[in-house]
Design a protein around this motif. Structure first.
Motif, mmCIF file in Angstrom:
data_model
loop_
_atom_site.group_PDB
_atom_site.id
_atom_site.type_symbol
_atom_site.label_atom_id
_atom_site.label_comp_id
_atom_site.label_asym_id
_atom_site.label_seq_id
_atom_site.Cartn_x
_atom_site.Cartn_y
_atom_site.Cartn_z
ATOM 1 N N ARG A 78 -17.067 53.696 18.811
ATOM 2 C CA ARG A 78 -15.991 52.890 19.285
ATOM 3 C C ARG A 78 -16.686 51.436 19.687
ATOM 4 N NH1 ARG A 78 -11.586 56.074 19.296
ATOM 5 N NH2 ARG A 78 -11.919 58.372 19.244
ATOM 6 N N HIS A 79 -17.683 51.393 20.254
ATOM 7 C CA HIS A 79 -18.395 50.178 20.844
ATOM 8 C C HIS A 79 -18.873 49.417 19.415
ATOM 9 C CE1 HIS A 79 -20.904 47.346 22.842
ATOM 10 N NE2 HIS A 79 -21.949 47.484 21.920
ATOM 11 N N ALA A 80 -19.215 49.917 18.321
ATOM 12 C CA ALA A 80 -19.613 49.139 17.129
ATOM 13 C C ALA A 80 -18.085 48.512 16.322
ATOM 14 C CB ALA A 80 -20.334 50.110 16.224
ATOM 15 N N ALA A 81 -17.044 49.519 16.553
ATOM 16 C CA ALA A 81 -16.016 48.992 16.107
ATOM 17 C C ALA A 81 -15.170 47.768 16.767
ATOM 18 C CB ALA A 81 -14.939 50.097 15.863
ATOM 19 N N LEU A 82 -15.503 47.642 18.024
ATOM 20 C CA LEU A 82 -14.894 46.623 18.864
ATOM 21 C C LEU A 82 -15.933 45.304 18.595
ATOM 22 C CD1 LEU A 82 -13.578 48.559 22.197
ATOM 23 C CD2 LEU A 82 -12.370 47.590 20.174
ATOM 24 N N ASN A 83 -16.996 45.558 18.461
ATOM 25 C CA ASN A 83 -18.074 44.453 18.821
ATOM 26 C C ASN A 83 -18.850 44.003 17.432
ATOM 27 O OD1 ASN A 83 -18.286 43.810 21.821
ATOM 28 N ND2 ASN A 83 -18.268 45.980 21.649
ATOM 29 N N GLY A 84 -18.726 44.881 16.214
ATOM 30 C CA GLY A 84 -19.065 44.366 15.123
ATOM 31 C C GLY A 84 -18.077 44.745 13.847
ATOM 32 N N PRO A 85 -16.836 44.179 13.972
ATOM 33 C CA PRO A 85 -15.925 44.352 12.877
ATOM 34 C C PRO A 85 -16.219 43.964 11.675
ATOM 35 C CG PRO A 85 -15.065 42.954 14.637
ATOM 36 C CD PRO A 85 -16.495 43.385 15.103
ATOM 37 N N ASN A 86 -17.093 42.909 11.772
ATOM 38 C CA ASN A 86 -17.347 42.285 10.370
ATOM 39 C C ASN A 86 -18.432 42.833 9.726
ATOM 40 O OD1 ASN A 86 -14.848 40.719 10.696
ATOM 41 N ND2 ASN A 86 -16.009 39.213 11.908
ATOM 42 N N ILE A 87 -19.187 43.743 10.138
ATOM 43 C CA ILE A 87 -20.367 44.225 9.722
ATOM 44 C C ILE A 87 -20.228 45.477 8.706
ATOM 45 C CG2 ILE A 87 -22.045 42.998 11.259
ATOM 46 C CD1 ILE A 87 -22.094 45.488 12.589
ATOM 47 N N SER A 88 -20.647 45.805 7.766
ATOM 48 C CA SER A 88 -20.691 47.196 7.131
ATOM 49 C C SER A 88 -21.437 48.216 7.606
ATOM 50 C CB SER A 88 -20.768 46.590 5.674
ATOM 51 O OG SER A 88 -22.200 46.326 5.435
ATOM 52 N N GLY A 89 -22.673 47.971 7.829
ATOM 53 C CA GLY A 89 -23.628 49.127 8.122
ATOM 54 C C GLY A 89 -24.476 48.760 9.302
ATOM 55 N N VAL A 90 -24.827 49.755 10.185
ATOM 56 C CA VAL A 90 -25.816 49.498 11.414
ATOM 57 C C VAL A 90 -26.847 50.528 11.285
ATOM 58 C CG1 VAL A 90 -25.929 49.527 13.696
ATOM 59 C CG2 VAL A 90 -23.832 48.502 12.784
ATOM 60 N N TRP A 91 -28.074 50.335 11.250
ATOM 61 C CA TRP A 91 -29.095 51.100 11.291
ATOM 62 C C TRP A 91 -29.083 52.006 12.620
ATOM 63 C CZ3 TRP A 91 -30.651 52.918 6.899
ATOM 64 C CH2 TRP A 91 -31.164 52.008 5.767
ATOM 65 N N VAL A 92 -29.276 53.298 12.617
ATOM 66 C CA VAL A 92 -29.319 53.970 13.816
ATOM 67 C C VAL A 92 -30.755 54.879 13.705
ATOM 68 C CG1 VAL A 92 -26.892 54.102 14.345
ATOM 69 C CG2 VAL A 92 -28.168 55.917 12.899
ATOM 70 N N GLY A 93 -31.070 55.611 14.702
ATOM 71 C CA GLY A 93 -32.716 56.205 14.642
ATOM 72 C C GLY A 93 -32.554 57.603 14.065
ATOM 73 N N GLY A 94 -31.884 57.681 12.855
ATOM 74 C CA GLY A 94 -32.003 59.126 12.067
ATOM 75 C C GLY A 94 -32.810 58.967 10.974
ATOM 76 N N CYS A 130 -32.947 57.374 5.580
ATOM 77 C CA CYS A 130 -32.690 56.815 6.780
ATOM 78 C C CYS A 130 -31.227 56.749 6.936
ATOM 79 C CB CYS A 130 -33.207 55.341 7.012
ATOM 80 S SG CYS A 130 -35.061 55.125 6.904
ATOM 81 N N ALA A 131 -30.829 56.688 8.162
ATOM 82 C CA ALA A 131 -29.343 56.915 8.482
ATOM 83 C C ALA A 131 -28.749 55.652 8.931
ATOM 84 C CB ALA A 131 -29.173 58.086 9.514
ATOM 85 N N ALA A 132 -27.373 55.427 8.333
ATOM 86 C CA ALA A 132 -26.827 54.259 8.980
ATOM 87 C C ALA A 132 -25.273 54.499 9.181
ATOM 88 C CB ALA A 132 -26.990 53.222 7.711
ATOM 89 N N SER A 133 -24.890 53.925 10.470
ATOM 90 C CA SER A 133 -23.358 54.092 10.727
ATOM 91 C C SER A 133 -22.617 53.131 9.937
ATOM 92 C CB SER A 133 -23.442 54.011 12.249
ATOM 93 O OG SER A 133 -21.843 53.518 12.463
ATOM 94 N N TYR A 134 -21.579 53.373 9.183
ATOM 95 C CA TYR A 134 -20.749 52.538 8.130
ATOM 96 C C TYR A 134 -19.424 52.538 8.652
ATOM 97 C CZ TYR A 134 -24.114 51.185 4.897
ATOM 98 O OH TYR A 134 -25.138 50.391 4.194
ATOM 99 N N MET A 135 -18.798 51.281 8.876
ATOM 100 C CA MET A 135 -17.430 51.050 9.545
ATOM 101 C C MET A 135 -16.407 51.718 8.468
ATOM 102 S SD MET A 135 -15.314 49.462 11.483
ATOM 103 C CE MET A 135 -16.414 48.272 12.379
ATOM 104 N N ASP A 136 -16.717 51.722 7.047
ATOM 105 C CA ASP A 136 -15.872 52.284 6.171
ATOM 106 C C ASP A 136 -15.514 53.800 6.337
ATOM 107 O OD1 ASP A 136 -15.480 49.710 5.061
ATOM 108 O OD2 ASP A 136 -16.699 50.192 3.214
ATOM 109 N N TYR A 137 -16.486 54.493 7.058
ATOM 110 C CA TYR A 137 -16.245 55.731 7.503
ATOM 111 C C TYR A 137 -16.289 56.070 8.858
ATOM 112 C CZ TYR A 137 -18.611 55.525 2.339
ATOM 113 O OH TYR A 137 -18.731 54.971 1.372
ATOM 114 N N TYR A 138 -15.461 55.425 9.621
ATOM 115 C CA TYR A 138 -15.278 55.570 11.032
ATOM 116 C C TYR A 138 -16.523 55.464 11.776
ATOM 117 C CZ TYR A 138 -10.345 57.034 10.266
ATOM 118 O OH TYR A 138 -8.931 57.178 9.954
ATOM 119 N N ASN A 139 -17.281 54.812 11.347
ATOM 120 C CA ASN A 139 -18.680 54.603 11.802
ATOM 121 C C ASN A 139 -19.468 55.808 11.910
ATOM 122 O OD1 ASN A 139 -19.032 51.708 12.326
ATOM 123 N ND2 ASN A 139 -17.470 51.946 14.219
#
Length: 314
Positions: A78-94, A130-139
């Protein structure tokens, strides 16, 4: 590598002071974690992890962020949806460990596939590690090639001992054995005969009135996760009615307990609920869908599905 953080640090400092949280800048409190979301300079997964470690200072250790707790993962999404709405993907530690589809967080905890972390249609083809969180998939998470440049999220942690929790068989578990099946911390009865949503809801209450029966609804993300993995492990293809309903017909979803069902993670499949108000009849009831790895989706209440009753022993 120089990051553009001057204005961001000012904003974060104000937020930190207002919240009274103990997160050293540039980190802010998100859920129970101290996180820093870098969106200006995409890096590969190894570069992102190396950069996160440079943010540690003298107060603790930093790394690319791990989210073994469902609640912390949902808070981050939810934080990423509010603070990074124009980014497609975010690396996380998976990342994968030992074998192509054995996933772990960098803190050493296992990263299970499916609910609640992963996009339901992820195929884990074994070539992306590697695992990434993507906005297109509800992060939610997808597997990705580690060398691909993406935004990333870091966390600051402090030395702390993990509390060991022993689980003993409770009186409630023994009571449940006379009625249904223990899954996680709760007791359920699974009915394979298809019913409409209304009939399923009525039968859960009438047939299990002495033990507080209701059409299943999760009291937490962890309960939902236990149920999804239990259904998946059973290797059947049923989709089960659960106790979520849009009573007003205006996408105001609630559990039968009266609590609101939040949109997005952790409960809904990507793109759900999906009914259009031009469709008749509307899709006002929820199933845990086998074809969506048991995330929720909405469907017509007059359809017939198997169902799950939750016993409360009240």
């Amino acid at each position: 590598m120089e990051m553009k953080r001057t204005s961001l640090l000012l904003v974060l400092g104000l937020a930190l002071a207002a919240a009274g949280q103990e997160c050293a800048l540039p980190f802010i409190a998100v859920g129970s974690k101290c996180l820093y979301l870098e969106t200006d300079t995409p890096l590969s997964w190894p570069e992102a992890r190396d950069y996160c470690k440079t943010l540690a200072g003298d107060t603790g250790t930093a790394d690319i962020a791990s989210f073994p707790s469902c609640d912390d993962f949902v808070a981050f999404s939810r934080h990423a949806a509010l603070n990074g709405p124009n980014i497609s993907g975010v690396w996380v530690g998976g990342h994968t460990a030992f074998s192509p589809n054995m996933w772990q967080w960098v803190n050493g905890d296992d990263l299970q596939t499916g609910v609640p972390f992963w996009y339901y249609n992820e195929d884990y083809d074994g070539t992306r590690h590697c695992a990434a969180s993507y906005m297109d998939y509800y992060n939610r998470l997808v597997d990705a090639h580690c060398e691909h440049p993406l935004s990333f999220v870091c966390e600051m942690s402090h030395a702390a001992e993990k509390a060991e929790k022993s689980v003993s068989k409770t009186q409630r578990d023994m009571e449940c054995e006379n009625h249904g099946v223990v899954v996680g911390d709760f007791c359920y009865v699974f009915y394979d005969k298809p019913e409409t949503w209304d009939d399923a809801e009525k039968k859960c209450r009438s047939q299990h009135d002495d033990v507080g029966g209701e059409l299943y609804y999760p009291s937490s993300c962890n309960e939902f996760t236990h149920m999804a993995h239990h259904l998946e492990a059973s290797e059947n293809t049923n989709s089960y009615w659960v106790g979520g309903v849009d009573v007003s017909g205006k996408d105001e979803w609630t559990w039968v307990s009266g609590e609101n069902i939040p949109g997005g993670p952790p409960y809904w499949a990507t793109g759900e609920p999906s009914h259009s108000h031009e469709n008749q009849p509307h899709e006002h009831c929820t199933v845990m869908a086998a074809d969506k790895r048991y995330y929720l989706h909405d469907t017509h209440c007059t359809d017939k599905h198997p169902y799950i009753c939750k016993l409360m022993f009240v």
